[in-house]
Design a protein around this motif. Sequence first.
Motif, PDB file in Angstrom:
ATOM      1  N   ASP A  78      39.888  22.316  49.325  1.00  0.00           N
ATOM      2  CA  ASP A  78      40.451  23.227  48.341  1.00  0.00           C
ATOM      3  C   ASP A  78      39.843  24.609  48.522  1.00  0.00           C
ATOM      4  O   ASP A  78      38.644  24.752  48.814  1.00  0.00           O
ATOM      5  N   THR A  79      40.664  25.648  48.359  1.00  0.00           N
ATOM      6  CA  THR A  79      40.173  27.022  48.445  1.00  0.00           C
ATOM      7  C   THR A  79      39.454  27.379  47.157  1.00  0.00           C
ATOM      8  O   THR A  79      40.015  27.250  46.066  1.00  0.00           O
ATOM      9  N   LEU A  80      38.202  27.811  47.275  1.00  0.00           N
ATOM     10  CA  LEU A  80      37.408  28.161  46.103  1.00  0.00           C
ATOM     11  C   LEU A  80      37.807  29.541  45.607  1.00  0.00           C
ATOM     12  O   LEU A  80      37.910  30.500  46.371  1.00  0.00           O
ATOM     13  N   ARG A  81      38.019  29.639  44.299  1.00  0.00           N
ATOM     14  CA  ARG A  81      38.337  30.896  43.637  1.00  0.00           C
ATOM     15  C   ARG A  81      37.447  31.048  42.411  1.00  0.00           C
ATOM     16  O   ARG A  81      37.039  30.063  41.813  1.00  0.00           O
ATOM     17  N   SER A  82      37.180  32.289  42.015  1.00  0.00           N
ATOM     18  CA  SER A  82      36.418  32.530  40.788  1.00  0.00           C
ATOM     19  C   SER A  82      36.873  33.832  40.166  1.00  0.00           C
ATOM     20  O   SER A  82      37.229  34.792  40.865  1.00  0.00           O
ATOM     21  N   LEU A  83      36.883  33.878  38.832  1.00  0.00           N
ATOM     22  CA  LEU A  83      37.268  35.082  38.108  1.00  0.00           C
ATOM     23  C   LEU A  83      36.193  36.150  38.246  1.00  0.00           C
ATOM     24  O   LEU A  83      34.986  35.851  38.242  1.00  0.00           O
ATOM     25  N   LEU A  84      36.622  37.413  38.351  1.00  0.00           N
ATOM     26  CA  LEU A  84      35.704  38.535  38.483  1.00  0.00           C
ATOM     27  C   LEU A  84      35.873  39.482  37.293  1.00  0.00           C
ATOM     28  O   LEU A  84      36.977  39.637  36.761  1.00  0.00           O
ATOM     29  N   ALA A  85      34.789  40.112  36.905  1.00  0.00           N
ATOM     30  CA  ALA A  85      34.845  41.130  35.854  1.00  0.00           C
ATOM     31  C   ALA A  85      35.366  42.435  36.457  1.00  0.00           C
ATOM     32  O   ALA A  85      34.962  42.821  37.561  1.00  0.00           O
ATOM     33  N   PHE A  86      36.239  43.116  35.728  1.00  0.00           N
ATOM     34  CA  PHE A  86      36.769  44.390  36.227  1.00  0.00           C
ATOM     35  C   PHE A  86      37.072  45.298  35.046  1.00  0.00           C
ATOM     36  O   PHE A  86      37.263  44.850  33.911  1.00  0.00           O
ATOM     37  N   PRO A 141      30.730  35.176  50.423  1.00  0.00           N
ATOM     38  CA  PRO A 141      31.757  34.985  51.469  1.00  0.00           C
ATOM     39  C   PRO A 141      33.171  35.115  50.906  1.00  0.00           C
ATOM     40  O   PRO A 141      33.956  34.171  50.932  1.00  0.00           O
ATOM     41  N   ILE A 142      33.498  36.292  50.398  1.00  0.00           N
ATOM     42  CA  ILE A 142      34.811  36.546  49.801  1.00  0.00           C
ATOM     43  C   ILE A 142      35.721  37.145  50.871  1.00  0.00           C
ATOM     44  O   ILE A 142      35.363  38.132  51.523  1.00  0.00           O
ATOM     45  N   VAL A 143      36.896  36.562  51.045  1.00  0.00           N
ATOM     46  CA  VAL A 143      37.820  37.020  52.084  1.00  0.00           C
ATOM     47  C   VAL A 143      39.076  37.668  51.504  1.00  0.00           C
ATOM     48  O   VAL A 143      39.893  38.199  52.256  1.00  0.00           O
ATOM     49  N   ILE A 167      40.376  41.040  52.644  1.00  0.00           N
ATOM     50  CA  ILE A 167      39.289  42.003  52.844  1.00  0.00           C
ATOM     51  C   ILE A 167      38.265  41.443  53.825  1.00  0.00           C
ATOM     52  O   ILE A 167      38.176  40.235  54.034  1.00  0.00           O
ATOM     53  N   ASP A 168      37.502  42.346  54.437  1.00  0.00           N
ATOM     54  CA  ASP A 168      36.324  41.948  55.189  1.00  0.00           C
ATOM     55  C   ASP A 168      35.239  41.512  54.208  1.00  0.00           C
ATOM     56  O   ASP A 168      35.266  41.891  53.027  1.00  0.00           O
ATOM     57  N   LEU A 169      34.270  40.744  54.687  1.00  0.00           N
ATOM     58  CA  LEU A 169      33.232  40.248  53.788  1.00  0.00           C
ATOM     59  C   LEU A 169      32.448  41.409  53.187  1.00  0.00           C
ATOM     60  O   LEU A 169      31.936  42.268  53.917  1.00  0.00           O
ATOM     61  N   ASP A 190      50.102  45.972  34.920  1.00  0.00           N
ATOM     62  CA  ASP A 190      49.334  45.269  33.895  1.00  0.00           C
ATOM     63  C   ASP A 190      48.512  44.186  34.590  1.00  0.00           C
ATOM     64  O   ASP A 190      48.939  43.039  34.715  1.00  0.00           O
ATOM     65  N   ILE A 191      47.319  44.569  35.065  1.00  0.00           N
ATOM     66  CA  ILE A 191      46.432  43.631  35.749  1.00  0.00           C
ATOM     67  C   ILE A 191      45.738  42.773  34.699  1.00  0.00           C
ATOM     68  O   ILE A 191      44.982  43.278  33.866  1.00  0.00           O
ATOM     69  N   ARG A 192      45.990  41.482  34.733  1.00  0.00           N
ATOM     70  CA  ARG A 192      45.424  40.578  33.741  1.00  0.00           C
ATOM     71  C   ARG A 192      44.196  39.827  34.245  1.00  0.00           C
ATOM     72  O   ARG A 192      43.373  39.385  33.443  1.00  0.00           O
ATOM     73  N   ALA A 193      44.081  39.651  35.530  1.00  0.00           N
ATOM     74  CA  ALA A 193      42.920  38.941  36.079  1.00  0.00           C
ATOM     75  C   ALA A 193      42.761  39.312  37.539  1.00  0.00           C
ATOM     76  O   ALA A 193      43.734  39.623  38.230  1.00  0.00           O
ATOM     77  N   VAL A 194      41.513  39.300  38.004  1.00  0.00           N
ATOM     78  CA  VAL A 194      41.178  39.492  39.420  1.00  0.00           C
ATOM     79  C   VAL A 194      40.307  38.306  39.827  1.00  0.00           C
ATOM     80  O   VAL A 194      39.297  38.013  39.173  1.00  0.00           O
ATOM     81  N   ARG A 195      40.703  37.639  40.886  1.00  0.00           N
ATOM     82  CA  ARG A 195      39.967  36.469  41.364  1.00  0.00           C
ATOM     83  C   ARG A 195      39.453  36.706  42.775  1.00  0.00           C
ATOM     84  O   ARG A 195      40.138  37.326  43.593  1.00  0.00           O
ATOM     85  N   ALA A 196      38.267  36.188  43.036  1.00  0.00           N
ATOM     86  CA  ALA A 196      37.720  36.187  44.387  1.00  0.00           C
ATOM     87  C   ALA A 196      38.197  34.939  45.107  1.00  0.00           C
ATOM     88  O   ALA A 196      38.154  33.840  44.558  1.00  0.00           O
ATOM     89  N   VAL A 197      38.671  35.120  46.338  1.00  0.00           N
ATOM     90  CA  VAL A 197      39.075  34.000  47.188  1.00  0.00           C
ATOM     91  C   VAL A 197      38.020  33.865  48.280  1.00  0.00           C
ATOM     92  O   VAL A 197      37.756  34.818  49.027  1.00  0.00           O
ATOM     93  N   TYR A 198      37.403  32.694  48.373  1.00  0.00           N
ATOM     94  CA  TYR A 198      36.277  32.498  49.283  1.00  0.00           C
ATOM     95  C   TYR A 198      36.737  31.927  50.624  1.00  0.00           C
ATOM     96  O   TYR A 198      37.791  31.285  50.723  1.00  0.00           O
ATOM     97  N   ALA A 199      35.935  32.162  51.626  1.00  0.00           N
ATOM     98  CA  ALA A 199      36.175  31.598  52.954  1.00  0.00           C
ATOM     99  C   ALA A 199      36.057  30.075  52.888  1.00  0.00           C
ATOM    100  O   ALA A 199      35.474  29.530  51.949  1.00  0.00           O
ATOM    101  N   PRO A 200      36.627  29.368  53.878  1.00  0.00           N
ATOM    102  CA  PRO A 200      36.458  27.906  53.905  1.00  0.00           C
ATOM    103  C   PRO A 200      34.980  27.529  53.866  1.00  0.00           C
ATOM    104  O   PRO A 200      34.166  28.054  54.629  1.00  0.00           O
TER     105      PRO A 200
END
Length: 701
Positions: free
Chosen positions: A225-233, A255-257, A311-313, A332-342
């Motif tokens: 599974d691709t790991l994701r996490s919410l980010l503060a913005f 390791p955010i891609v 993005i690059d790391l 209307d940006i409601r959330a920003v998530r980080a998508v991590y490398a495998p």
Amino acid sequence: MSARHWLVGAALIVMAAPELGAQGVSASPRFERVVAPGAAGPNRLGVDSTLLVGASPFEPSHVTRAPITRAGLGELRLFDDPAGREVPYLFVWPASTPPDLWQGARVVPVSPRKDTSGFEIDLGKVTTVDRFNMDGIPLGLLKRVRLEGSGDRVRWIVLVAEGTIFNLPVDADGRSAAMRQSVLAFPPATVRYLRLTADDHAGAPLPVPRLAMARIATPRLAEPDTLRSLLAFERRPSAKRTSRYHVQLPATRLPIVALELEASGDQILRGAVVTEPRLRAGHVEPEALGSTVLRRTTRGDAVASNLRVPIDLPTGGELDLVIDDGDNPPLDIRAVRAVYAPLPYIFFVSDSGRPIRATYGSDRRAPVASPQYDLEVLRDTVQRIATTLAAWGPATAINAVAAQPEAPATLYADPGAPLDTKGFRFARAIPDGTGLTAVRLDAAALAHSHITDVRIVDESGRQVPYLLEALGEPTELALTTPQAVKPRFDVNGQLLAGANARTWYRLALPLTGLPDATLRLETSARVFERDIAVVTRELPRDTRQLSTDRVVDMPWTHDDPDIAAPPVEIGLEAQRLASDSLFVLVNDGDNQKLPLTRATILLPTYRLRFFRQAGTSLHLVYGRDDLAAPRYDIALLAPRLLDAAASEVLAAPEHGNAVNASPVPQRAFWATLAAAVAVLLVLIARLVRAGPGPTPEDVQA
């Protein structure tokens, strides 16, 4: 894996266990977490964002195609409580997948119905498949579809209840490639026939393709599974027709891609860029990590969307997201998530199924090598071992001191060379504090300095080294509401042509000398077409000379009565505004006057990042024409300074522009004045105690 192989592996584990406790454990771990095994025996534990934030980072890869290397999280240790025996584990990385085998099929048309159309394919024999691919999708197609399978064309099973296929063209500016999705995935099914049915409520019938295929299902390892996490913005000031968001990462060197956005809107087509502050030529400025075109198209119930920015790391803990809004309102940006490398999973064996304890946490500036256990003998076969899923508990700090991020080295605070502060025209106190600090240069500091002459000094006049940051966001300086004035006849003659058709506005500037300024004008009108001229006046030093007028022209048009007109931004040339006012001339022609509701000056944004010791009184000084840019050794430590979060402050308000406004001369002046007053008071007291002097009569006598 055979039972015999598993017994051999288990025996090796048991044999190795007594020696594992003797291995060295990571010194001073900062965090611990409880791990709940799924059951006794082999377990699989995922790497989550909490572990990534607290543990040693993965190193970027510059050799392989993978974005990260296999070095990282090496200080992680597992313990079997209450015995405290160390539990061996393996990091199991995703294996390379075998090439796909596709089975071509004969396409059989199906008679369209009122609101549906479609086709069937015949694989020629009963086959176990898990993917369907429709080749040759027409450009511009976007449809909701349903996929069914059968072995005899009598009994059908639903493989994909609601899917979407699309092939959308390149945007008008050619900034992005076509978005295409022709593959439908489903659990392995043994069928001979596949039937695709499209919903035609929002478009023409689905054309029958020349070729369709199905992927032959083969034994495959479970895809991680691709790991994701919410980010503060938060939203920040931005230039015309753009939106800027400052994104705070939970740690550095993650390791955010990609950044994945959640936004409202059925139709989206906007460019997006992600930047990170990086050291360049002795100062910090934004560097692009990645860009893309955000796209979303909706037709009925069918949605094609791509709101991910690859993005690059990143190396630091701060990113900026800039979206090109064009003539649209901001997204209307409601959330920003980080998508991590495998990422790998953690394989371990639980003897009893009882909870175990994990410890981790070290210096995030460098990766830590993983421990080597005898469990390594299972490396080639571990992915075929059946496992249960273990779960992480919450993280707790082992001790309060260790849980805090490491403070920058004290060498950051070493004072620099002494500096004579008498020549500076301005000195402003910096609020008290300690640690890594960033002070912004406000409009007054920008107007009265050349940036290169800015210094931070302590109470002894010694320089405090700093790192200059050029931020991408503008500094906004609000002006008073524009008020119409009579035409000025002391302005260049060419501007007086058609003076009756022009509306003149005077904008008072709170400061003279503002550098690299841009004027932003806003209006409440919805439909208009005007030419705007801005006159900046160079005030002569000799009052007998005439002032010099500089004119900047800009068209301003808006033709949609349903939405507010975007502001116009007019660059006032790359030099300083020497005048105390601007004149805005609006060519209204035969129309009513265009109302100007708001005026703002946009300036470049700079801040100074430095480290301060507790109890030290610091001042920001500037206003000298004979100083070049400073060269501090602290620039060599820029990556460490950028990795840590800085406390941002503003200097005390600017008061006057006296030449001797620096802190040291002020103290000397007040000390001298106090001493003089004290001497006078002593003399007066002595005279009073001496009593009245002799009268003229006494003198004659």
